[in-house]
Enzyme design. Sequence first.
Site, PDB file in Angstrom:
ATOM      1  N   GLU A  45       1.002  -0.990   0.576  1.00  0.00           N
ATOM      2  CA  GLU A  45       0.300   0.419  -0.125  1.00  0.00           C
ATOM      3  C   GLU A  45       0.801   1.346   0.032  1.00  0.00           C
ATOM      4  O   GLU A  45       1.528   1.385   0.945  1.00  0.00           O
ATOM      5  CB  GLU A  45      -0.840   0.151   1.142  1.00  0.00           C
TER       6      GLU A  45
ATOM      7  N   ASP B  36      -6.293   6.060  10.994  1.00  0.00           N
ATOM      8  CA  ASP B  36      -4.415   6.019  11.284  1.00  0.00           C
ATOM      9  C   ASP B  36      -4.635   6.132  12.717  1.00  0.00           C
ATOM     10  O   ASP B  36      -4.892   7.411  12.917  1.00  0.00           O
ATOM     11  CB  ASP B  36      -4.463   6.654  10.404  1.00  0.00           C
TER      12      ASP B  36
END
EC number: 4.2.1.20
Length: 253
Positions: free
Chosen positions: A47, A58
Amino acid sequence: MLETTIRNKLAQKDILLMTHIVIGYPDLDTSFEVVRTMVEAGVDLMELQIPFSEPMADGPVILKANQDALATGITVDECFDFAEKVAAAYDIPFLFMTYYNILFKYGVEAFAERMAKCGLCGAIVPDLPPEEADDYLAAMNKHGMAPIFIYAPNTTEARMQRIAEHGKGFIYCMARKGVTGLQTDFSGQLGDHLDHCRASTQLPLALGFGVKDRADVEFIKGKADIAVVGSQAIRVLDEGGVPAVEAFIRSLR
């Protein structure tokens, strides 16, 4: 096709490794060296995160990496250029990971078209559910890109099946609720969650959120197809530089 590539790799390995980098962290040259090192250490797919100011999925490690990359002035166009460079250099699937605001500002159709021209295979957009993704799905399908969707631990089986109808490539399974990079309990309850995930789709399963060492990867074997390592790789980079990243990746299986 991403799913075909994954299945071909799974014919030779019992678990695949997918890593996650933030493009431009700590700078573009180091990002390229990290990609090179990870590929040479045996990573199967990767990714590439386009930095964003509010990366809601995140945790603190990747959040800081996003903020630091943005502070260098990195642009979306530079991220595309970087993606094109690594996709041309290394024969593994590369995916974009970012948030919908980036696609919206760039133009969803133009974004998918440029992804294809850069040699990318698909994208993960955590804040875009399939019910709100008609334009995105149409653009991704038009350009042969795989839209990767996410199963959370609280996703019902009925919803899992609806999500799977729209996804391609693989399904990204969260090991727990919350954000990336925090402690995850790799135990029977997680195994049960993965059983539900497996029953809902024919697509390969990736498991992320808290994968940090070989023991975690061993737990995932037989339950999912891809172990996703993100925050821990960035921690290792911060602590020991690029050489430490190579040793870390090689230690995972």
